[in-house]
Design a protein around this motif. Structure first.
Motif, PDB file in Angstrom:
ATOM      1  N   HIS A 152      10.954  38.953  21.978  1.00  0.00           N
ATOM      2  CA  HIS A 152      11.684  38.898  23.242  1.00  0.00           C
ATOM      3  C   HIS A 152      11.466  40.207  23.993  1.00  0.00           C
ATOM      4  CE1 HIS A 152      13.723  35.292  21.792  1.00  0.00           C
ATOM      5  NE2 HIS A 152      13.794  35.926  20.635  1.00  0.00           N
ATOM      6  N   SER A 153      10.830  40.110  25.147  1.00  0.00           N
ATOM      7  CA  SER A 153      10.564  41.269  25.992  1.00  0.00           C
ATOM      8  C   SER A 153      11.424  41.112  27.244  1.00  0.00           C
ATOM      9  CB  SER A 153       9.072  41.316  26.341  1.00  0.00           C
ATOM     10  OG  SER A 153       8.744  42.533  26.936  1.00  0.00           O
ATOM     11  N   LEU A 154      12.361  42.030  27.418  1.00  0.00           N
ATOM     12  CA  LEU A 154      13.357  41.876  28.476  1.00  0.00           C
ATOM     13  C   LEU A 154      13.246  42.959  29.543  1.00  0.00           C
ATOM     14  CD1 LEU A 154      16.031  41.132  25.851  1.00  0.00           C
ATOM     15  CD2 LEU A 154      15.327  39.486  27.553  1.00  0.00           C
ATOM     16  N   TYR A 155      13.267  42.522  30.781  1.00  0.00           N
ATOM     17  CA  TYR A 155      13.194  43.381  31.955  1.00  0.00           C
ATOM     18  C   TYR A 155      14.617  43.777  32.345  1.00  0.00           C
ATOM     19  CZ  TYR A 155      12.769  44.220  37.009  1.00  0.00           C
ATOM     20  OH  TYR A 155      12.848  44.747  38.270  1.00  0.00           O
ATOM     21  N   LEU A 156      14.906  45.081  32.292  1.00  0.00           N
ATOM     22  CA  LEU A 156      16.267  45.550  32.556  1.00  0.00           C
ATOM     23  C   LEU A 156      16.387  46.421  33.797  1.00  0.00           C
ATOM     24  CD1 LEU A 156      17.419  46.575  28.956  1.00  0.00           C
ATOM     25  CD2 LEU A 156      17.563  44.348  30.062  1.00  0.00           C
ATOM     26  N   ALA A 157      15.291  46.733  34.452  1.00  0.00           N
ATOM     27  CA  ALA A 157      15.324  47.686  35.567  1.00  0.00           C
ATOM     28  C   ALA A 157      16.243  47.241  36.704  1.00  0.00           C
ATOM     29  CB  ALA A 157      13.910  47.937  36.089  1.00  0.00           C
ATOM     30  N   SER A 158      16.438  45.954  36.867  1.00  0.00           N
ATOM     31  CA  SER A 158      17.257  45.461  37.978  1.00  0.00           C
ATOM     32  C   SER A 158      18.762  45.499  37.675  1.00  0.00           C
ATOM     33  CB  SER A 158      16.843  44.033  38.345  1.00  0.00           C
ATOM     34  OG  SER A 158      17.103  43.161  37.261  1.00  0.00           O
ATOM     35  N   LEU A 159      19.125  45.821  36.431  1.00  0.00           N
ATOM     36  CA  LEU A 159      20.538  45.850  36.051  1.00  0.00           C
ATOM     37  C   LEU A 159      21.127  47.247  36.198  1.00  0.00           C
ATOM     38  CD1 LEU A 159      20.338  43.806  32.713  1.00  0.00           C
ATOM     39  CD2 LEU A 159      20.983  42.954  34.980  1.00  0.00           C
ATOM     40  N   SER A 160      22.447  47.311  36.308  1.00  0.00           N
ATOM     41  CA  SER A 160      23.108  48.617  36.319  1.00  0.00           C
ATOM     42  C   SER A 160      22.966  49.243  34.940  1.00  0.00           C
ATOM     43  CB  SER A 160      24.589  48.457  36.672  1.00  0.00           C
ATOM     44  OG  SER A 160      25.292  47.881  35.584  1.00  0.00           O
ATOM     45  N   ARG A 161      23.140  50.551  34.872  1.00  0.00           N
ATOM     46  CA  ARG A 161      23.008  51.258  33.592  1.00  0.00           C
ATOM     47  C   ARG A 161      23.998  50.718  32.559  1.00  0.00           C
ATOM     48  NH1 ARG A 161      19.548  55.533  34.473  1.00  0.00           N
ATOM     49  NH2 ARG A 161      19.186  55.958  36.653  1.00  0.00           N
ATOM     50  N   LYS A 162      25.223  50.472  32.970  1.00  0.00           N
ATOM     51  CA  LYS A 162      26.245  49.945  32.061  1.00  0.00           C
ATOM     52  C   LYS A 162      25.853  48.549  31.570  1.00  0.00           C
ATOM     53  CE  LYS A 162      31.117  48.685  31.915  1.00  0.00           C
ATOM     54  NZ  LYS A 162      32.338  48.497  32.684  1.00  0.00           N
ATOM     55  N   ASP A 163      25.369  47.710  32.486  1.00  0.00           N
ATOM     56  CA  ASP A 163      24.975  46.349  32.113  1.00  0.00           C
ATOM     57  C   ASP A 163      23.769  46.349  31.173  1.00  0.00           C
ATOM     58  OD1 ASP A 163      27.048  45.279  33.585  1.00  0.00           O
ATOM     59  OD2 ASP A 163      25.789  44.785  35.327  1.00  0.00           O
ATOM     60  N   ARG A 164      22.871  47.309  31.338  1.00  0.00           N
ATOM     61  CA  ARG A 164      21.704  47.398  30.452  1.00  0.00           C
ATOM     62  C   ARG A 164      22.143  47.590  29.007  1.00  0.00           C
ATOM     63  NH1 ARG A 164      18.284  51.701  34.163  1.00  0.00           N
ATOM     64  NH2 ARG A 164      17.922  50.262  35.882  1.00  0.00           N
ATOM     65  N   LEU A 165      23.027  48.545  28.788  1.00  0.00           N
ATOM     66  CA  LEU A 165      23.479  48.812  27.418  1.00  0.00           C
ATOM     67  C   LEU A 165      24.257  47.627  26.854  1.00  0.00           C
ATOM     68  CD1 LEU A 165      23.548  50.706  25.038  1.00  0.00           C
ATOM     69  CD2 LEU A 165      25.552  51.820  26.042  1.00  0.00           C
ATOM     70  N   ASN A 166      25.093  46.997  27.669  1.00  0.00           N
ATOM     71  CA  ASN A 166      25.836  45.820  27.205  1.00  0.00           C
ATOM     72  C   ASN A 166      24.888  44.686  26.832  1.00  0.00           C
ATOM     73  OD1 ASN A 166      28.385  46.949  27.403  1.00  0.00           O
ATOM     74  ND2 ASN A 166      28.672  46.275  29.515  1.00  0.00           N
ATOM     75  N   LEU A 167      23.852  44.467  27.648  1.00  0.00           N
ATOM     76  CA  LEU A 167      22.885  43.410  27.343  1.00  0.00           C
ATOM     77  C   LEU A 167      22.150  43.725  26.048  1.00  0.00           C
ATOM     78  CD1 LEU A 167      20.737  41.349  29.646  1.00  0.00           C
ATOM     79  CD2 LEU A 167      19.632  42.477  27.734  1.00  0.00           C
ATOM     80  N   ILE A 168      21.776  44.983  25.856  1.00  0.00           N
ATOM     81  CA  ILE A 168      21.090  45.370  24.619  1.00  0.00           C
ATOM     82  C   ILE A 168      21.987  45.091  23.417  1.00  0.00           C
ATOM     83  CG2 ILE A 168      20.249  47.356  23.291  1.00  0.00           C
ATOM     84  CD1 ILE A 168      19.162  48.465  26.002  1.00  0.00           C
ATOM     85  N   ARG A 169      23.225  45.535  23.475  1.00  0.00           N
ATOM     86  CA  ARG A 169      24.168  45.307  22.354  1.00  0.00           C
ATOM     87  C   ARG A 169      24.310  43.820  22.038  1.00  0.00           C
ATOM     88  NH1 ARG A 169      28.133  48.553  25.124  1.00  0.00           N
ATOM     89  NH2 ARG A 169      28.034  50.650  24.323  1.00  0.00           N
ATOM     90  N   GLU A 170      24.595  43.023  23.063  1.00  0.00           N
ATOM     91  CA  GLU A 170      24.863  41.595  22.860  1.00  0.00           C
ATOM     92  C   GLU A 170      23.610  40.837  22.416  1.00  0.00           C
ATOM     93  OE1 GLU A 170      26.789  40.208  26.422  1.00  0.00           O
ATOM     94  OE2 GLU A 170      28.450  41.634  26.161  1.00  0.00           O
ATOM     95  N   SER A 171      22.450  41.179  22.993  1.00  0.00           N
ATOM     96  CA  SER A 171      21.241  40.436  22.629  1.00  0.00           C
ATOM     97  C   SER A 171      20.741  40.822  21.235  1.00  0.00           C
ATOM     98  CB  SER A 171      20.151  40.620  23.681  1.00  0.00           C
ATOM     99  OG  SER A 171      19.757  41.965  23.779  1.00  0.00           O
ATOM    100  N   ILE A 172      20.931  42.073  20.825  1.00  0.00           N
ATOM    101  CA  ILE A 172      20.561  42.443  19.457  1.00  0.00           C
ATOM    102  C   ILE A 172      21.338  41.583  18.472  1.00  0.00           C
ATOM    103  CG2 ILE A 172      20.840  44.256  17.705  1.00  0.00           C
ATOM    104  CD1 ILE A 172      19.875  46.289  19.773  1.00  0.00           C
ATOM    105  N   ASP A 173      22.620  41.414  18.714  1.00  0.00           N
ATOM    106  CA  ASP A 173      23.433  40.579  17.830  1.00  0.00           C
ATOM    107  C   ASP A 173      22.972  39.121  17.875  1.00  0.00           C
ATOM    108  OD1 ASP A 173      25.845  40.462  16.035  1.00  0.00           O
ATOM    109  OD2 ASP A 173      26.444  38.992  17.562  1.00  0.00           O
ATOM    110  N   LEU A 174      22.745  38.607  19.071  1.00  0.00           N
ATOM    111  CA  LEU A 174      22.287  37.229  19.227  1.00  0.00           C
ATOM    112  C   LEU A 174      20.969  36.991  18.492  1.00  0.00           C
ATOM    113  CD1 LEU A 174      22.366  34.413  20.777  1.00  0.00           C
ATOM    114  CD2 LEU A 174      20.891  35.549  22.440  1.00  0.00           C
TER     115      LEU A 174
END
Length: 169
Positions: A102-124
């Motif tokens: 899974h290669s995810l593009y995060l540049a369009s997200l806010s800094r806070k949302d980037r870290l939250n997405l990383i945390r949640e997707s790692i678990d998923l």
């Protein structure tokens, strides 16, 4: 005593990156960091070890169980990320992205949302694929407001160590 961490990235048998730890690649703009990251990712996509000439001299532990390989990019454009992924697949002699990658593009997200997405997707992805083989975050400084803020920098490193320990990656 605890089990010895398994090597994921090594050179001449000397571990550089191990499970449950962080491995950092630094360098100026245009020095080839993305190419280096692509070599590491290519090695992690196969069931067998790639020849070291394909991984720029690195010994990358193969992934025969198809555990998750996660790549988060906070810097590149979406088009550049797609281009880099194509190079990684060619280096790995693959014609399609494996379902565990899974290669995810995060540049369009806010800094806070980037870290939250990383945390949640790692678990998923940990649960979806029965574990995680490798996580690459290209641009961790883009997860915080200022890399010069010592408190914020220490907090992000601590969080990444925490996640590496929890998910053994």
């Amino acid at each position: 005593p605890p089990d010895i961490s398994k090597s994921v990235v090594a050179v001449n048998g000397v571990p550089l990156g191990t499970q449950d730890n962080l491995f950092c690649i630094t360098g100026g703009e245009g020095t080839g960091k993305s190419n280096y990251v692509g070599a590491i990712l290519a090695g992690a996509l196969g069931e067998k070890r790639l020849p070291i000439e394909k991984t720029l001299g690195l010994e990358i532990t193969p992934n025969p169980k198809g555990l998750a390989v996660l790549h988060y990019d906070t810097e590149q454009s979406e088009a550049q990320l797609h281009k880099n992924l194509g190079k990684t697949l060619r280096r790995a002699s693959l014609t399609a992205v494996p379902e565990f990658c899974h290669s995810l593009y995060l540049a369009s997200l806010s800094r806070k949302d980037r870290l939250n997405l990383i945390r949640e997707s790692i678990d998923l992805f940990h649960h979806r694929h029965g574990g995680i083989h490798l996580v690459v975050i290209d641009g961790i400084a883009d997860l915080i407001r200022s890399a010069n803020d010592e408190t914020e920098s220490i907090a992000i490193v601590d969080e990444l160590y925490r996640l590496a320990g929890i998910y053994n990656t």
